[in-house]
Design a protein around this motif. Structure first.
Motif, PDB file in Angstrom:
ATOM      1  N   LEU B  12      31.338 -71.758   1.564  1.00 46.95           N
ATOM      2  CA  LEU B  12      32.331 -70.682   1.496  1.00 46.95           C
ATOM      3  C   LEU B  12      32.014 -69.543   2.465  1.00 46.95           C
ATOM      4  CD1 LEU B  12      33.153 -70.475  -2.316  1.00 46.95           C
ATOM      5  CD2 LEU B  12      34.430 -71.607  -0.499  1.00 46.95           C
ATOM      6  N   THR B  13      30.735 -69.225   2.623  1.00 50.53           N
ATOM      7  CA  THR B  13      30.412 -68.104   3.517  1.00 50.53           C
ATOM      8  C   THR B  13      30.542 -68.505   4.999  1.00 50.53           C
ATOM      9  OG1 THR B  13      28.076 -68.666   3.275  1.00 50.53           O
ATOM     10  CG2 THR B  13      28.894 -66.832   1.950  1.00 50.53           C
ATOM     11  N   GLU B  14      30.140 -69.746   5.306  1.00 49.31           N
ATOM     12  CA  GLU B  14      30.181 -70.150   6.729  1.00 49.31           C
ATOM     13  C   GLU B  14      31.589 -70.528   7.191  1.00 49.31           C
ATOM     14  OE1 GLU B  14      27.365 -73.136   7.765  1.00 49.31           O
ATOM     15  OE2 GLU B  14      25.673 -71.746   7.697  1.00 49.31           O
ATOM     16  N   PHE B 141      26.713 -59.726   6.581  1.00 52.23           N
ATOM     17  CA  PHE B 141      27.941 -59.898   7.337  1.00 52.23           C
ATOM     18  C   PHE B 141      28.758 -61.093   6.830  1.00 52.23           C
ATOM     19  CE2 PHE B 141      30.542 -61.769  10.489  1.00 52.23           C
ATOM     20  CZ  PHE B 141      31.382 -60.704  10.739  1.00 52.23           C
ATOM     21  N   GLN B 142      28.047 -62.199   6.535  1.00 49.39           N
ATOM     22  CA  GLN B 142      28.761 -63.393   6.026  1.00 49.39           C
ATOM     23  C   GLN B 142      29.449 -63.066   4.703  1.00 49.39           C
ATOM     24  OE1 GLN B 142      25.457 -66.219   6.233  1.00 49.39           O
ATOM     25  NE2 GLN B 142      26.614 -67.466   7.675  1.00 49.39           N
ATOM     26  N   LEU B 143      28.766 -62.269   3.873  1.00 51.68           N
ATOM     27  CA  LEU B 143      29.354 -61.902   2.578  1.00 51.68           C
ATOM     28  C   LEU B 143      30.601 -61.044   2.795  1.00 51.68           C
ATOM     29  CD1 LEU B 143      29.010 -61.964  -0.530  1.00 51.68           C
ATOM     30  CD2 LEU B 143      27.765 -59.812  -0.321  1.00 51.68           C
ATOM     31  N   THR B 144      30.486 -60.071   3.711  1.00 55.32           N
ATOM     32  CA  THR B 144      31.633 -59.209   4.013  1.00 55.32           C
ATOM     33  C   THR B 144      32.793 -60.051   4.538  1.00 55.32           C
ATOM     34  OG1 THR B 144      30.003 -57.615   4.757  1.00 55.32           O
ATOM     35  CG2 THR B 144      32.288 -57.099   5.214  1.00 55.32           C
ATOM     36  N   ALA B 145      32.466 -60.976   5.459  1.00 53.09           N
ATOM     37  CA  ALA B 145      33.502 -61.830   6.043  1.00 53.09           C
ATOM     38  C   ALA B 145      34.181 -62.650   4.942  1.00 53.09           C
ATOM     39  CB  ALA B 145      32.900 -62.763   7.091  1.00 53.09           C
ATOM     40  N   PHE B 146      33.376 -63.178   4.025  1.00 53.44           N
ATOM     41  CA  PHE B 146      33.944 -63.995   2.957  1.00 53.44           C
ATOM     42  C   PHE B 146      34.894 -63.170   2.085  1.00 53.44           C
ATOM     43  CE2 PHE B 146      33.559 -65.379  -1.518  1.00 53.44           C
ATOM     44  CZ  PHE B 146      34.272 -66.556  -1.411  1.00 53.44           C
ATOM     45  N   MET B 246      38.870 -74.445   1.700  1.00 50.26           N
ATOM     46  CA  MET B 246      37.634 -74.159   0.966  1.00 50.26           C
ATOM     47  C   MET B 246      36.881 -75.459   0.660  1.00 50.26           C
ATOM     48  SD  MET B 246      38.951 -71.286  -1.656  1.00 50.26           S
ATOM     49  CE  MET B 246      38.263 -69.673  -1.528  1.00 50.26           C
ATOM     50  N   GLY B 247      37.635 -76.475   0.257  1.00 49.59           N
ATOM     51  CA  GLY B 247      37.028 -77.775  -0.059  1.00 49.59           C
ATOM     52  C   GLY B 247      36.327 -78.361   1.155  1.00 49.59           C
ATOM     53  N   THR B 248      36.957 -78.204   2.320  1.00 51.42           N
ATOM     54  CA  THR B 248      36.361 -78.732   3.552  1.00 51.42           C
ATOM     55  C   THR B 248      35.044 -78.025   3.852  1.00 51.42           C
ATOM     56  OG1 THR B 248      38.551 -79.185   4.428  1.00 51.42           O
ATOM     57  CG2 THR B 248      36.778 -79.096   6.025  1.00 51.42           C
ATOM     58  N   GLY B 249      35.046 -76.704   3.702  1.00 47.86           N
ATOM     59  CA  GLY B 249      33.827 -75.934   3.942  1.00 47.86           C
ATOM     60  C   GLY B 249      32.698 -76.380   3.027  1.00 47.86           C
TER      61      GLY B 249
END
Lengths: 313, 289
Positions: B12-14, B141-146, B246-249
């Motif tokens: 989810l984050t990436e 940053f990843q959390l903010t982006a998510f 989301m499933g793909t991630g």
């Protein structure tokens, strides 16, 4: 006379390599013509089918010391099997699905080459691959003659297909698939068959390209190959067998032979600005030709022109 | 449990921007009924616009993000007006429109190199702090982006499903003639939709760009996955696209935890192809409404 000869062929190696590229694009374009222009299958993964042949040939020659003919046969088979699988997948998909599936095939080939380093060498490369014969300084010229022959054969076959019952089946499938289906034409089998056959041809061309570059890298299989082939075919005329030839001469011939050979461009321009400009022009050509002259320079199929002419009488 | 938590958090984050990009592409697919290959370059240019604002005008990341979205939206509208509307008016076929969009994609990808340079460019943002959840590390940053992607995806979804503009877009996609008769301005509605789609793509590109770098192949490298998410998830509307994204991630990160990353991508692509094959054209019409 000697000065003219030096001017025209001053860098014979460069000229020969440019002509190799030109012949490769023409060959791939003729095969794409059978897929896209005749059968209506938009194959956006040309580089993948070609690359499968290229790397199969290279792996067999480098790692297993397999002879030229057997390696070329295996390269052809690799392209053919991949094409048959792709044909089976896309047989009942619409154009969007065909785009996704053929792009996916090309991406899978690319990723497999990058990941299976033990066989392919990954980004380090795979080599060396030599010509199957050695006749001294004229070896590369002889190879070029062979490529001319192969391309000529493909052109001859494409022209034959247009005039054959099989060609009519392909055209019916490409022009109006529901109608062809309702007339009990084996549309699905036809699509799988033409994809297998033409992709086998792409694989064979890949195998023939191996000795030219001697060393294989995944970067040789980028989308730029597919874009060059599509641009040449669309510009020349996707419905005509000669379309790929005319288009390739006007695009690859102009950029990869004429300008590189005869226009004295500074090295830094040749490294960056020149290839970038070439791609920009290819992109612009695709847009303008399809918007304002969708059938390219050569126009519609000979058969359709003939039928149109009759209907006017 | 540990494996599942890792897969979910990393996935989810990436891959959060994938959801945004897929929503943008799906909006165009719903209305224009054609896959726009040049959408890859809307993503790329979003990354470049953000980087440009961030480094040249010293704008902070959030301001850069907003401007990147707006500029990408404007670019998307311009491509519609100049290229796709012309193709529509001239009755160009589906395969040809896809090839035209491929040409536009190539034109933009290489054209931008004359403007922004040939090399990859980087954002100028403060170094992120590292955090852990269930033993899985990720950056602030990843959390903010998510979080931002979730909020934006929700806003896009509500815009399409609940607002007058959204209803007009859906009406136009379902039956253009009927929509025109009922007083909908097709050009304005189409432009609003192309703007929204471009903004979504541009924002996705900016998120990807700040996570790595702004480079010419950024959008193209992610185009196929975005396209497959749209084709597979699109059968269930925008909700399906969000879930498929989301499933793909999550699936990709789960595979990467088990096998080499490149092989994981191959497995994912093969899975997508099989889904496309099994689904065939049965849901095609459903996917476009």
């Amino acid at each position: 006379m000697s000065a003219v000869w030096d001017y025209l062929f001053g860098s014979p190696a460069f000229l020969i390599f440019g002509t190799y590229t030109l012949m490769m694009i023409v060959g791939l374009g003729i095969l794409l013509h059978l897929q896209l222009g005749v059968t209506g299958i938009g194959n956006f993964g040309v580089a993948g089918f070609w690359g499968a042949g290229l790397y199969t040939f290279g792996i067999l020659q480098v790692h297993y010391d397999v002879g030229f003919w057997l390696a070329l046969l295996a390269a052809t088979a690799a392209g053919g099997v991949l094409g048959a699988i792709a044909g089976w997948v896309i047989a009942d998909l619409d154009d969007d699905g065909v785009l996704a599936a053929t792009l996916a095939v090309a991406t899978i080939v690319f990723l497999a080459i990058e990941s299976e380093k033990d066989f392919t060498g990954g980004r380090v490369g795979l080599g060396t691959i030599d010509f199957p014969f050695d006749i001294g300084e004229r070896t590369d010229l002889a190879w070029l003659a062979i490529l001319f022959g192969v391309t000529g054969l493909l052109l001859w076959y494409a022209r034959r297909v247009h005039r054959s019952p099989y060609g009519r089946l392909l055209i019916a499938t490409g022009t109006n698939e529901p109608l062809a289906r309702s007339l009990r034409k084996p549309v699905k089998r036809t699509k799988v068959g033409i994809m297998a056959l033409t992709s086998a041809g792409m694989g064979a061309l890949g195998g023939l390209y191996g000795p030219i570059v001697h060393f294989l890298f995944p970067t040789q299989l980028t989308v730029a190959i597919t874009v060059s082939v599509i641009t040449a075919l669309v510009l020349g005329g996707q419905q005509r067998p000669w379309g790929a030839f005319i288009g390739a001469v006007l695009t690859v011939g102009l950029f990869d032979i004429a300008i590189k050979l005869y226009v004295p461009l500074p090295r830094e321009v040749l490294e960056h600005a020149f290839p970038v400009t070439k791609q920009i022009i290819f992109g612009a050509l695709l847009i303008f030709v399809l918007l304002f002259r969708p059938l390219g320079i050569l126009g519609r199929m000979r058969r359709e022109r003939h039928v149109k002419g009759l209907s006017r009488v | 449990m540990d494996f599942v938590a890792k897969a979910v958090i990393i996935g989810l984050t990436e891959q959060a921007p994938l959801v945004l990009a897929a929503m943008g592409m799906a909006l165009i697919y719903n209305l224009s009924k054609v896959i726009n290959v040049a959408f890859a370059e809307t993503i790329t240019l979003g990354a470049y616009f953000g980087m440009w604002m961030n480094t040249t005008f010293s704008a902070n990341f959030y301001v850069s993000l907003a401007i990147a979205g707006i500029l990408a939206g404007v670019l998307s509208c311009a491509t519609y007006l100049v290229v796709f509307r012309t193709a529509e008016r001239r009755g160009v076929g589906t395969v040809e429109v896809i090839i035209i969009s491929l040409g536009l994609s190539v034109l933009l990808r290489y054209g931008l190199q004359f403007v922004f340079g040939y090399e990859a460019r980087f954002y100028d943002t403060p170094p992120p702090t590292f955090m852990k959840l269930f033993g899985v590390g990720f950056t602030s940053f990843q959390l903010t982006a998510f979080i931002l992607v979730v909020v934006l995806a929700l806003l896009f979804y509500l815009f399409v499903q609940k607002t007058v503009w959204g209803r007009q877009v859906r009406a136009l996609a379902s039956d253009a003639d009927l929509a025109k008769v009922s007083g909908i301005n097709p050009l304005l509605t189409t432009l609003v939709m192309w703007f929204m789609a471009g903004a979504a793509g541009g924002l996705a590109g900016a998120f990807w760009g700040v996570g790595s770098s702004a480079k010419p192949g950024l959008g193209w490298d992610r185009f196929l996955l975005t396209l497959l998410v749209v084709l597979v998830g699109g059968t269930r509307g925008l909700r399906g696209v969000i879930l498929a994204g989301m499933g793909t991630g999550v699936l990709l990160s789960a595979l990467k935890l088990e096998i080499a990353p490149l092989r994981a991508e191959i497995v994912l692509l093969v899975a997508f192809i099989l889904v496309l094959k099994l689904r065939g054209n049965r849901f095609r019409e459903l996917a476009k409404v």
